[in-house]
Design an enzyme around this catalytic site. Sequence first.
Site, mmCIF file in Angstrom:
data_model
loop_
_atom_site.group_PDB
_atom_site.id
_atom_site.type_symbol
_atom_site.label_atom_id
_atom_site.label_comp_id
_atom_site.label_asym_id
_atom_site.label_seq_id
_atom_site.Cartn_x
_atom_site.Cartn_y
_atom_site.Cartn_z
ATOM 1 N N GLU A 162 0.798 -1.217 0.000
ATOM 2 C CA GLU A 162 0.000 0.000 0.000
ATOM 3 C C GLU A 162 0.837 1.277 0.000
ATOM 4 O OE1 GLU A 162 -3.975 -1.768 2.234
ATOM 5 O OE2 GLU A 162 -2.721 -0.297 3.286
ATOM 6 N N GLU A 172 -5.070 -8.662 1.132
ATOM 7 C CA GLU A 172 -5.715 -8.279 2.394
ATOM 8 C C GLU A 172 -7.206 -8.125 2.157
ATOM 9 O OE1 GLU A 172 -4.303 -4.879 4.591
ATOM 10 O OE2 GLU A 172 -2.211 -5.347 4.144
#
Length: 414
Positions: free
Chosen positions: A164, A370
């Site tokens: 991320e 995720e």
Amino acid sequence: MSRWIDLNGLVLGAATASFQIEGGADSRGSTIWDDLCRRPGAIDNGDTGEVAADHYNRWREDVALMKELGLDAYRLSISWARVQPGGDGPLNPEGVQFYRGLLGALRDAGISPWVTLYHWDLPSELEQAGGWPVRATAEAYGRYSRLMAEQLGDLVDGWITLNEPWCTAYLGYASGVHAPGRTDPADAFATVHHLNLGHGLAVQALRDVLGPDVPVGVTLNVHANYPFDRGNPDDVRAAEIIEMIGNRAFLDPMMHGRMPEKLREITAGITDWGFVREGDLEIANQPTDFLGLNYYSTQYLRWNESPDVNRTGGHGESEHSPWPGSDGVEFVPPEPPVTAMGWNIEPHGLTDLLVRLGEEFPGLPLYVTENGAAYDDDPPVASEGGSPRVADPLRQAYVEKHLAAVVDARAAGA
């Protein structure tokens, strides 16, 4: 070669981040998250990562729990400051051995280990020297990646360069709610570029050491952006702006080797992108074996120039937006049901993203690296077998619906 177990084509696993679980702070160097935790009022309850879940000392028990749970794979991240305190120079043998022991135990348990090289915990010394806004950090990250390939490559089934980078760049350097807690939009965009560059340098290093057959990729929190009113051109423009800042700023350099011209236009009042050197985009655009997708919720955008509207998109409380260049864009507050984070629950967003990415990158494997939900847990109760159990219907339903969303995406061609 990957040792993943095929369950009707789906591999089910779990993921963690080093700072969030390891503890063992006295056995590693300092990180930007340690620094932020020391800042008065920055972290709820004054919590720190000094002990966390004590995984550094209890990793054998944790691997046994993973095996009992039946995980096929486990994604962990390396603490750069644990293996190379300061972010450059000699390695810490104790830190390297910790990861070798953990990775070996995972393999012995039949769990495929996948490693994320960077999950937000930059060594403090590199931040003091300028952090991700400066090129030297990307170059140091490339050297660190090479060392990890040399030290751990025989035990790792797959590598993820960054987790991320949107969070690192915008939450860390624009809104300041993540470490290092800076609030400079120009620095945020310089960070975007140097993360892209660092990704490319890491892929080059991994390939150079490990060869072409070990899976290498990146994990992005690609945002599921929708105009609040699809028939309103202003709302469509609002969604396009967030798409550029949040998604294309990473996807285009990493996957296509280009900088979106529309992104340059949006950010013209903030930066001239003068830190992008000739050849940088070619370095960022390294061939990868997969794309990791982190997905939790959708976001709906509309054009609203009023100053008292939501500019954060539910990413922390700050007077500074994590979306620099998005003046006039409102993140429409989500309707219930929402998680404890205040995030909406829309599994179709995961389906849409997987289908869209599959169409943009045909043949490239997509991993949901995720997914999950935060809820306030009820007190544990004893089960029939005597072990404590938490009644967890909301989280169970969330996981079931998102697994179904993946099945839907596969049926649609992803």
